[in-house]
Design an enzyme around this catalytic site. Structure first.
Site, PDB file in Angstrom:
ATOM      1  N   GLU A  89     -33.969  35.111  -8.289  1.00 41.27           N
ATOM      2  CA  GLU A  89     -34.354  34.857  -6.897  1.00 41.27           C
ATOM      3  C   GLU A  89     -33.482  35.619  -5.911  1.00 41.27           C
ATOM      4  O   GLU A  89     -33.648  35.491  -4.706  1.00 41.27           O
ATOM      5  CB  GLU A  89     -34.350  33.357  -6.611  1.00 41.27           C
ATOM      6  CG  GLU A  89     -33.078  32.620  -7.001  1.00 41.27           C
ATOM      7  CD  GLU A  89     -33.183  31.104  -6.828  1.00 41.27           C
ATOM      8  OE1 GLU A  89     -34.158  30.617  -6.249  1.00 41.27           O
ATOM      9  OE2 GLU A  89     -32.245  30.413  -7.281  1.00 41.27           O
ATOM     10  N   HIS A 124     -42.868  10.161   1.580  1.00 42.56           N
ATOM     11  CA  HIS A 124     -43.247   9.316   0.449  1.00 42.56           C
ATOM     12  C   HIS A 124     -44.635   8.727   0.619  1.00 42.56           C
ATOM     13  O   HIS A 124     -45.339   8.475  -0.347  1.00 42.56           O
ATOM     14  CB  HIS A 124     -42.213   8.206   0.267  1.00 42.56           C
ATOM     15  CG  HIS A 124     -40.962   8.699  -0.358  1.00 42.56           C
ATOM     16  ND1 HIS A 124     -39.718   8.363   0.090  1.00 42.56           N
ATOM     17  CD2 HIS A 124     -40.775   9.539  -1.384  1.00 42.56           C
ATOM     18  CE1 HIS A 124     -38.808   8.963  -0.651  1.00 42.56           C
ATOM     19  NE2 HIS A 124     -39.429   9.688  -1.545  1.00 42.56           N
ATOM     20  N   CYS A 184     -41.608  29.955 -10.973  1.00 41.57           N
ATOM     21  CA  CYS A 184     -41.610  28.539 -10.616  1.00 41.57           C
ATOM     22  C   CYS A 184     -41.593  28.339  -9.105  1.00 41.57           C
ATOM     23  O   CYS A 184     -41.442  27.233  -8.618  1.00 41.57           O
ATOM     24  CB  CYS A 184     -40.446  27.799 -11.274  1.00 41.57           C
ATOM     25  SG  CYS A 184     -38.836  28.416 -10.772  1.00 41.57           S
ATOM     26  N   ASP A 201     -37.236  31.876  -2.852  1.00 39.83           N
ATOM     27  CA  ASP A 201     -36.010  32.533  -2.396  1.00 39.83           C
ATOM     28  C   ASP A 201     -36.088  34.045  -2.545  1.00 39.83           C
ATOM     29  O   ASP A 201     -35.557  34.780  -1.711  1.00 39.83           O
ATOM     30  CB  ASP A 201     -34.793  32.005  -3.164  1.00 39.83           C
ATOM     31  CG  ASP A 201     -34.282  30.719  -2.556  1.00 39.83           C
ATOM     32  OD1 ASP A 201     -34.171  30.667  -1.312  1.00 39.83           O
ATOM     33  OD2 ASP A 201     -34.034  29.766  -3.307  1.00 39.83           O
TER      34      ASP A 201
HETATM   35  C1  PEP Z   1     -37.560  29.271  -5.568  1.00 39.05           C
HETATM   36  O1  PEP Z   1     -36.638  29.685  -4.874  1.00 39.05           O
HETATM   37  O2  PEP Z   1     -38.666  29.854  -5.681  1.00 39.05           O
HETATM   38  C2  PEP Z   1     -37.418  28.004  -6.306  1.00 39.05           C
HETATM   39  C3  PEP Z   1     -38.311  27.624  -7.189  1.00 39.05           C
HETATM   40  O3  PEP Z   1     -36.352  27.223  -6.044  1.00 39.05           O
HETATM   41  P1  PEP Z   1     -36.157  26.338  -4.719  1.00 39.05           P
HETATM   42  O4  PEP Z   1     -37.486  26.312  -3.999  1.00 39.05           O
HETATM   43  O5  PEP Z   1     -35.719  25.012  -5.195  1.00 39.05           O
HETATM   44  O6  PEP Z   1     -35.107  27.099  -3.989  1.00 39.05           O
HETATM   45 MG    MG Z   2     -34.656  28.897  -5.060  1.00 46.05          MG
END
Ligand code: PEP
Ligand code: MG
Length: 589
Positions: free
Chosen positions: A439, A197, A510, A463
């Site tokens: 993923e 934080h 993402c 992932d």
């Molecule tokens: C990913 O796996 O790329 C993702 C965005 O999810 P997390 O990082 O939360 O597993």
């Molecule tokens: Mg993920």
């Protein structure tokens, strides 16, 4: 006379970007680390417990004062400080410390040290960086109590009267929030990391910082001249004149570029040949919305909802979830928010969910698999989502989908939750897009069938890289092999985009690779519709996209698809000509 200097270079973790040069000011916390154990006589136990309680009370009062005097621009970090306040009375610290004093007849300092290290160890074993950040919270709260127990002076940052660079073992979020920007240029610490934080607050204040340096407090003396390069996570002690000049120039270039880019962060990411990418932000907590908006995000492309589950000791209630989802949805409106349903276990183990006792958690009862086995938990979340959806532009996304059946089952539960709300007369909306995370390799292979069931795909490259290359994303020993630009991962991304185009399903990325300005030619060339990233990366990524040509990037991506190995990918990327103003300057902003 020319100052030769020793140019001692230390490598840490970038806490917050930026460069500063100045005199060191050591924040002394002697007394906190050197604690001795002694036994307390039975008749002295009550006094010892009271001494502990008084120290806790004093610590609470100090923190309450910080909260009351918190400057306006830091108000959205209030919850961090309030969570520290709650930790003072946490059973794990407070209750156990008193039990230890009474049961083991030991002094309060030793009891606190013991329970704090036990609590730290519990969190430290979990690979998730967010939970490891919570270790910092425990350390900081117990340090504050310890200071009051041993009578050490609290860091009085407010009294510093010259412009300095702070050097400390650790700074608490409360310390950081009290920093007066006109007096402090930046800071470096022995402890802490990117997700602590303290570094989140440092980024808000735009204070350059390098953390996790190990023993920087032992190497730097008061008034030493030091350079802090928060972009590279580097500290230079006793710089030579030549190094000083080099960094003065770097700093000026960085600040000019940052000012320029930030001024332009609200301008859409449209390439020189007129193609626009929608760029959104990833959030874990509702308060991060402010950063997404400040940095020019066009919505929230990933709301990782698990953090509301990870930060407490029991499953949250429907009402608690609903309140937060509604707040996020309303605040970001008219832009969209992609709410991802619970992605726990794997590296985000829930302490209170018994199911997490697994040999191989990344391949275990994680995310949608957990939710489908625990419809009670899942339905609570789905009901909260449906209720909040009535207040804005929401999209719902299921994580770790490996096949069509899971999507059908999840959608059926969503319908059932809507039917319940309907029967109960509770307002809700079902009028939203449904998507899935891409993923798991099997989902990529089955993308054409999955496309029939959803409105969008969001590729989770973190992932997808882990599962495609069989490399644990949290294992430091194989971290050198982990790379989302591996040709196998690139081919998977390309396949998902192709299927998306053929079936009118929007495709987003993402995962962390979307936060890297240098990777934009690849993602633009692969024709992703949207990207969602760490909010702080938005201005630099936008700027990069604005300097690129879509048609050139497409040709470049085609060439990349021919690559056989990571080395070949790297060579092709090296050959790509970046727009001039971005050259050599792809640091985060
Ligand atoms: C990913 O796996 O790329 C993702 C965005 O999810 P997390 O990082 O939360 O597993
Ligand atoms: Mg993920």
């Amino acid at each position: 006379m020319v100052n030769q200097g020793s140019d001692t270079l230390l490598k840490g973790i970038s806490g917050s970007p930026g460069i500063c040069i100045g005199q060191a000011y050591l924040v002394d916390r002697e007394g906190v680390d050197v604690v001795e154990k002694y036994n307390v006589l039975p008749e002295g136990i009550r006094d010892e417990v009271n001494r502990f309680k008084t120290a806790v009370k004093k610590s609470e009062d100090e923190l309450t004062e910080v909260i009351e005097e918190l400057p306006e621009e830091l108000h959205h970090h209030l919850s961090i400080l309030e969570s520290h306040l709650a930790l003072f009375k946490d059973k794990m610290l407070y209750g156990r410390a008193i039990e230890a004093i009474e049961g083991e007849r030991i002094n309060a300092e030793w009891a606190l040290k013991k329970v704090a290290s036990r609590a730290k160890a519990m969190f430290q074993d979990i690979a998730d960086p967010y939970l490891q950040g919570r270790v910092d919270d425990i350390v900081q709260v117990s340090d504050r109590i310890m200071m009051n127990l041993v009578g050490a002076d609290a860091v009085n940052i407010g009294n510093i009267d010259k412009r300095v660079v702070l050097v400390a073992k650790d700074l608490t979020p409360a310390d950081t929030a009290r920093i007066q920007l006109e007096r402090i240029k930046g800071f470096v610490t022995d402890r802490g990391g990117k997700t602590s934080h303290t570094s989140i607050i440092a980024r808000t204040l735009e204070l350059p910082s390098v953390m996790g340096l190990g023993n920087v407090t032992a190497l730097i003396k008061n008034d030493d001249i030091i350079i802090v390069d928060g972009n590279e996570g580097v500290v230079i002690i006793d710089p030579s004149d030549e190094t000083l000049l080099e960094y003065e120039e770097k700093k000026a270039r960085y600040e000019a570029r940052r000012a320029n880019i930030k001024r332009r962060s609200k301008i859409p990411a449209t390439t020189v040949d007129g193609v626009t990418m929608k760029l959104m932000g990833n959030i874990e907590l509702a308060e991060e919305i402010v950063s997404v908006m400040d940095y020019g995000g066009e919505g929230i492309g990933l709301f990782r909802t698990e953090f509301q589950y990870l930060s407490r000791s029991h499953f949250p209630t429907e009402e608690e979830l609903y309140e937060q989802y509604r707040e996020v949805t309303e605040l970001i409106f008219p832009e969209p928010v992609v709410i991802r349903t619970l992605d726990i276990n794997g590296d985000k183990a829930l302490i209170y969910a018994k199911e997490n006792d697994e040999e191989n958690p990344a391949l275990g009862l994680r995310a949608i698999r957990f939710c489908l086995q625990r419809p009670d938990v899942f339905m609570t979340q789905l009901r909260a989502i449906l209720r909040a959806a009535a207040f804005g532009n929401m999209r719902v996304m299921f994580p770790m989908i490996s096949g069509v059946e899971e999507v059908l089952e999840a959608k059926a539960l969503l319908k059932e939750a809507a039917a319940q709300l309907e029967a109960e007369g509770v307002p809700y909306s079902e009028n939203f897009e449904i998507g899935i995370m891409m993923e798991v390799p099997s989902a990529v292979v089955m993308a054409d069938r999955l496309a029939r069931e959803v409105d969008f795909f969001s590729i989770g490259t973190n992932d997808l890289t882990q599962y495609t290359l069989a490399i644990d994303r949290g294992n430091r020993k194989v971290a050198h092999l982990y790379n989302s630009l591996h040709p196998a991962v690139l081919r998977m991304i390309k396949h998902v985009v192709d299927v998306g185009k053929a079936n009118d399903v929007r495709v987003c990325i993402c995962g962390e690779m979307a936060s890297e300005p240098a990777i934009m030619p690849v993602l633009l060339g692969l024709e992703l519709d949207e990207l969602s990233m760490t909010p702080q990366s938005l201005p630099a990524v936008k700027e990069m996209v604005r300097g690129l040509s879509f048609s050139e990037s497409r040709k470049f991506a085609e060439k990349l698809m021919e690559a056989t190995s990571l080395d070949e990918v790297a060579a092709i990327m090296d050959d790509f000509v970046y727009p001039e103003e971005n050259e050599n300057e792809t640091v985060p902003l």
